[in-house]
Design an enzyme around this catalytic site. Structure first.
Site, mmCIF file in Angstrom:
data_model
loop_
_atom_site.group_PDB
_atom_site.id
_atom_site.type_symbol
_atom_site.label_atom_id
_atom_site.label_comp_id
_atom_site.label_asym_id
_atom_site.label_seq_id
_atom_site.Cartn_x
_atom_site.Cartn_y
_atom_site.Cartn_z
ATOM 1 N N GLU A 35 -30.157 0.137 -2.061
ATOM 2 C CA GLU A 35 -31.612 -0.009 -1.904
ATOM 3 C C GLU A 35 -32.394 0.282 -3.180
ATOM 4 O OE1 GLU A 35 -33.569 1.793 1.521
ATOM 5 O OE2 GLU A 35 -31.648 1.598 2.555
ATOM 6 N N HIS A 37 -31.544 -0.583 -6.193
ATOM 7 C CA HIS A 37 -31.611 -1.838 -6.958
ATOM 8 C C HIS A 37 -32.618 -2.799 -6.316
ATOM 9 C CE1 HIS A 37 -27.405 -0.506 -8.089
ATOM 10 N NE2 HIS A 37 -27.967 -0.694 -9.259
ATOM 11 N N ASP A 152 -32.308 7.259 -14.296
ATOM 12 C CA ASP A 152 -31.727 7.340 -15.641
ATOM 13 C C ASP A 152 -32.882 7.422 -16.640
ATOM 14 O OD1 ASP A 152 -28.780 6.795 -15.013
ATOM 15 O OD2 ASP A 152 -29.811 5.168 -13.986
ATOM 16 N N SER A 187 -27.534 5.944 -5.999
ATOM 17 C CA SER A 187 -26.718 5.590 -7.158
ATOM 18 C C SER A 187 -25.504 4.833 -6.656
ATOM 19 C CB SER A 187 -26.270 6.882 -7.848
ATOM 20 O OG SER A 187 -25.161 6.628 -8.679
HETATM 21 O O1 PAF Z 1 -28.288 1.709 -15.442
HETATM 22 C C1 PAF Z 1 -27.341 0.909 -15.403
HETATM 23 O O2 PAF Z 1 -26.895 0.475 -14.342
HETATM 24 C C2 PAF Z 1 -26.699 0.461 -16.710
HETATM 25 O O3 PAF Z 1 -26.714 1.475 -17.650
HETATM 26 C C3 PAF Z 1 -27.335 -0.819 -17.277
HETATM 27 C C4 PAF Z 1 -28.796 -0.605 -17.615
HETATM 28 C C5 PAF Z 1 -27.214 -1.958 -16.258
HETATM 29 C C6 PAF Z 1 -26.618 -1.254 -18.557
HETATM 30 O O4 PAF Z 1 -25.270 -1.534 -18.308
#
Ligand code: PAF
EC number: 6.3.2.1
Length: 284
Positions: A35, A37, A152, A187
């Site tokens: 979710e 993403h 992140d 995550s």
């Molecule tokens: O955050 C992530 O999933 C990765 O670090 C990314 C930004 C897709 C780069 O591979």
């Protein structure tokens, strides 16, 4: 939904969009979509005409071979999830050689202090790997905007710096952290936890909320110490790697007191068995 594994096919589709002056957004992912993403895609939808979701487990950003090997790869499920929720996405799911050719190595970037703190300290070469893949994705897709989760947070600042260093014309947009019901930051790595472990890992968010409450009521270094002690004494599931209170712009760890004009965040990295989880929260 259009799915491309090759750059040429993808670029031809994007040229068509650009000719029609469409705003192209990029949501870079490593797959194992959840979710969180979808919430990035949702944000992209608000401000873009066309959205490219890249799905690529980038080998150069893993400093640990077993972490790379165990990283969940669920392309079919990912495509099904995207298809179910959105009709007109463009997916870029390349193989390693499409991005790296014969040589799977990182370029070196000068991210300055940002790369030496926290994740940079504990994951040698990680940000050079992230910079390498994103520079290439930005070159291939030429997005107007790119979307990254604040989970992140350090990566988000690194990407902004990357765009400055490489003078790529993309607006980097940070999006709020998506959380499970118990507050655990969503995550792809959570897919390696059982329901009970997810419950227990909610402790990370509890600690961050505690730190948020305490911040400003006493010396920040004492808050940090107290939170580290909570980790040690109040549970035995998570193994703390770092708890840090840092300037939200420079990521320099706080010393005594704090400057009221600055923004601060608390950051955590902890292991749940061998699954490494990170999270952070704004403190003021
Ligand atoms: O955050 C992530 O999933 C990765 O670090 C990314 C930004 C897709 C780069 O591979």
């Amino acid at each position: 939904m259009q799915v491309y594994q090759d750059k040429q096919g993808l670029q031809a589709a994007i040229v068509g969009l650009k000719k029609k002056s469409k705003i192209v957004g990029l949501v870079p992912t490593m797959g194992a979509l959840h979710e969180g993403h979808l919430s990035l895609v949702e944000q992209a939808h608000q401000v873009c005409d066309a959205i490219v979701v890249s799905i690529f487990v980038n080998p150069t950003q893993f400093n640990n071979a077993s972490d790379l090997e165990k990283y969940p790869r669920t392309l079919e499920d990912d495509l099904a999830l995207l298809e179910k929720n959105y009709k007109n996405l463009i997916i870029f799911a390349p193989q390693e050689n499409e991005i790296y050719g014969e040589e799977i190595t990182s370029e070196k970037f000068n991210f300055g202090n940002l790369a030496f703190q926290m994740e940079g300290k504990f994951r040698d070469g990680h940000f050079d790997g992230v910079g390498t893949i994103l520079k290439r994705l930005f070159d291939i897709v030429r997005p107007d905007k790119a979307f990254f989760g604040e989970k992140d947070f350090q990566q988000l600042l690194i990407v902004k710096k990357l765009v400055q260093l490489t003078q790529q014309e993309v607006e980097v947009i940070g999006c709020p952290i998506s959380r499970e019901n118990n507050g655990l930051a969503r995550s792809s790595r959570n897919k390696r936890l059982t329901a009970t472990e997810i419950e227990k890992a909610g402790f990370i968010y509890e600690i961050l909320k505690k730190a948020e409450k305490k911040f400003g009521t006493k010396d920040a270094l004492l808050v940090k110490q107290e939170m580290e002690e909570h980790f040690k004494n109040s549970q035995d599931f998570l193994d703390l790697e770092y708890f840090e209170i840092s300037d939200a712009e420079t990521l320099k760890p706080i010393s005594e007191g704090f400057d009221h004009r600055k923004k601060y965040r608390a950051f955590v990295a902890a292991y749940a068995n061998d699954v490494r989880l990170i999270d952070n929260i704004a403190l003021n």
